[in-house]
Design a protein around this motif. Structure first.
Motif, PDB file in Angstrom:
ATOM      1  N   TRP A  80       0.835  -1.208   0.000  1.00  0.00           N
ATOM      2  CA  TRP A  80       0.000   0.000   0.000  1.00  0.00           C
ATOM      3  C   TRP A  80       0.869   1.256   0.000  1.00  0.00           C
ATOM      4  CZ3 TRP A  80      -0.082   3.914   3.631  1.00  0.00           C
ATOM      5  CH2 TRP A  80      -1.038   4.911   3.409  1.00  0.00           C
ATOM      6  N   PHE A  81       1.901   1.286   0.823  1.00  0.00           N
ATOM      7  CA  PHE A  81       2.767   2.461   0.915  1.00  0.00           C
ATOM      8  C   PHE A  81       3.470   2.738  -0.419  1.00  0.00           C
ATOM      9  CE2 PHE A  81       6.871   4.469   1.756  1.00  0.00           C
ATOM     10  CZ  PHE A  81       6.478   5.589   2.499  1.00  0.00           C
ATOM     11  N   VAL A  82       3.971   1.680  -1.061  1.00  0.00           N
ATOM     12  CA  VAL A  82       4.705   1.841  -2.317  1.00  0.00           C
ATOM     13  C   VAL A  82       3.801   2.325  -3.442  1.00  0.00           C
ATOM     14  CG1 VAL A  82       5.950   0.574  -4.127  1.00  0.00           C
ATOM     15  CG2 VAL A  82       6.475   0.150  -1.715  1.00  0.00           C
ATOM     16  N   HIS A  83       2.571   1.814  -3.485  1.00  0.00           N
ATOM     17  CA  HIS A  83       1.687   2.095  -4.625  1.00  0.00           C
ATOM     18  C   HIS A  83       0.582   3.098  -4.313  1.00  0.00           C
ATOM     19  CE1 HIS A  83       3.650  -1.261  -6.615  1.00  0.00           C
ATOM     20  NE2 HIS A  83       3.302  -2.069  -5.640  1.00  0.00           N
ATOM     21  N   ALA A  87      -2.007   7.409  -9.757  1.00  0.00           N
ATOM     22  CA  ALA A  87      -3.184   8.149 -10.194  1.00  0.00           C
ATOM     23  C   ALA A  87      -4.247   7.221 -10.763  1.00  0.00           C
ATOM     24  CB  ALA A  87      -2.788   9.200 -11.235  1.00  0.00           C
ATOM     25  N   ASP A  88      -3.817   6.174 -11.442  1.00  0.00           N
ATOM     26  CA  ASP A  88      -4.736   5.225 -12.065  1.00  0.00           C
ATOM     27  C   ASP A  88      -5.204   4.222 -11.013  1.00  0.00           C
ATOM     28  OD1 ASP A  88      -6.014   3.209 -13.478  1.00  0.00           O
ATOM     29  OD2 ASP A  88      -4.665   3.337 -15.192  1.00  0.00           O
ATOM     30  N   GLY A  93      -4.903  -0.621  -7.405  1.00  0.00           N
ATOM     31  CA  GLY A  93      -5.432  -1.785  -6.700  1.00  0.00           C
ATOM     32  C   GLY A  93      -4.754  -3.067  -7.123  1.00  0.00           C
ATOM     33  N   VAL A  94      -4.529  -3.207  -8.433  1.00  0.00           N
ATOM     34  CA  VAL A  94      -3.863  -4.401  -8.951  1.00  0.00           C
ATOM     35  C   VAL A  94      -2.442  -4.499  -8.421  1.00  0.00           C
ATOM     36  CG1 VAL A  94      -2.958  -5.492 -11.038  1.00  0.00           C
ATOM     37  CG2 VAL A  94      -5.288  -4.586 -11.016  1.00  0.00           C
ATOM     38  N   VAL A 224       6.219  -4.082  -8.057  1.00  0.00           N
ATOM     39  CA  VAL A 224       5.494  -5.294  -7.704  1.00  0.00           C
ATOM     40  C   VAL A 224       6.458  -6.466  -7.539  1.00  0.00           C
ATOM     41  CG1 VAL A 224       3.813  -7.004  -8.511  1.00  0.00           C
ATOM     42  CG2 VAL A 224       3.338  -4.567  -8.789  1.00  0.00           C
ATOM     43  N   VAL A 225       7.382  -6.599  -8.484  1.00  0.00           N
ATOM     44  CA  VAL A 225       8.377  -7.678  -8.421  1.00  0.00           C
ATOM     45  C   VAL A 225       9.208  -7.558  -7.147  1.00  0.00           C
ATOM     46  CG1 VAL A 225      10.458  -8.617  -9.498  1.00  0.00           C
ATOM     47  CG2 VAL A 225       8.500  -7.993 -10.917  1.00  0.00           C
TER      48      VAL A 225
END
Length: 302
Positions: A80-83, A87-88, A93-94, A224-225
């Motif tokens: 959550w913190f990273v993403h 804006a999208d 969420g993905v 994500v990786v």
């Protein structure tokens, strides 16, 4: 060297699945059928054979459950913190769910079964059940909240009650805990069926991958990786080392939590208005990169 050869073979089967899709041999209908065989037949057989002769008290412990929950929710918080500033919302969420939602069933458990002794596989089966009960509801909540999509959470939770993975786990543990004798010939047959779980799963994963290179968001996918197959297993290593669990629990936990993003996250993204293309790319990328990271993890553990 043996571990490297085994993981290289996984990569080959994965790419064969992609090649069969490109050639048209594994179209959507055939892939769905193959997926059903893996999910409803091979994987439950593997789980049952791994647990039918084990009492639940020998596999499930407060340290195991506590460690899993700490690693899982810490990783979700990092994701959550990273993403959080994307804006999208479809990608946000993905990106969050794919940073913690592990491919425990299709890749984790079969890989552990092919690499480690039976006690490790039995604990990995329990890990699969415990984490599934947490990660599926959280993924639905995160995606539906981020995308403003309607999600029948209660219906999904009811679905977990008849999930073949969880049912086979509960049946196996019940038989083991009650000391019921199970026919040897049946075990041999189920063991043979369970051995098909990994190759079938890899073919399905490969056949589901469809990447549009020009549209890649390298920063988002790289994040994500990094969280999924680097940060999460490192957290698992630290947590279970601090808990001083036995060797089998440590090995099963670190490897299972070091698996790539689950293919099911692509399905959830499609159902809950997430970015499907981005989801497919992340499954592909984490799966390929995990060949290297899993090799490192297994080598260090063994």
């Amino acid at each position: 060297m043996e571990v490297l050869l085994r993981l290289s073979a996984l990569l080959v089967v994965l790419l064969v699945g992609t090649g069969l899709r490109v050639s048209g041999i594994l179209d959507a209908t055939r892939t769905d059928r193959l997926n059903a065989v893996a999910y409803y037949v091979a994987l439950p057989a593997l789980i049952f054979v791994s647990t039918y002769d084990q009492a639940i008290g020998e596999l499930l412990s407060l340290e195991l459950v506590g460690g899993l929950l700490v690693v899982f929710f810490t990783t979700a918080g990092i994701a959550w913190f990273v993403h959080r500033n994307k804006a999208d919302s479809g990608r946000q969420g993905v990106a969050i769910v794919q940073s913690y939602h592990s491919n425990l069933g299709y890749l984790g458990l079969p890989l552990v079964a092919a690499t480690f002794a039976d006690p490790v596989t039995a604990i990995a089966s329990v890990i699969l059940g415990v984490v599934t009960l947490v990660q599926v509801p959280l993924t639905i909540v995160v995606l539906s909240t981020a995308n403003g999509a309607d999600a029948e959470l209660a219906e999904e939770l009811r679905g977990l009650a008849v999930n073949p993975v969880l049912v086979s786990l509960l049946v196996g543990l019940a038989i083991g805990s009650l000391g019921i004798t199970f026919p040897g010939t049946a075990v041999v047959g189920l063991d043979a069926i369970g051995s098909l779980a990994l190759p079938l799963a890899l073919l399905c994963v490969g056949a589901s991958l469809d990447v549009d290179l020009p549209s890649i968001d390298y920063g988002a996918t790289g994040s994500v990786v990094a969280v999924k197959i680097v940060a999460m297993p490192v957290l698992a290593w630290v947590a279970f080392s601090a808990l001083a669990v036995d060797t089998a629990t440590f090995a099963a936990s670190v490897v299972m939590l070091g698996t790539p993003t689950a293919v099911s996250t692509y399905v959830f993204a499609a159902q809950l208005e997430g970015d499907e293309e981005f989801a497919s790319l992340n499954v592909f990328t984490t799966t390929l990169a995990s060949i290297v990271t899993l090799f490192v993890l297994i080598t260090l553990i063994t």
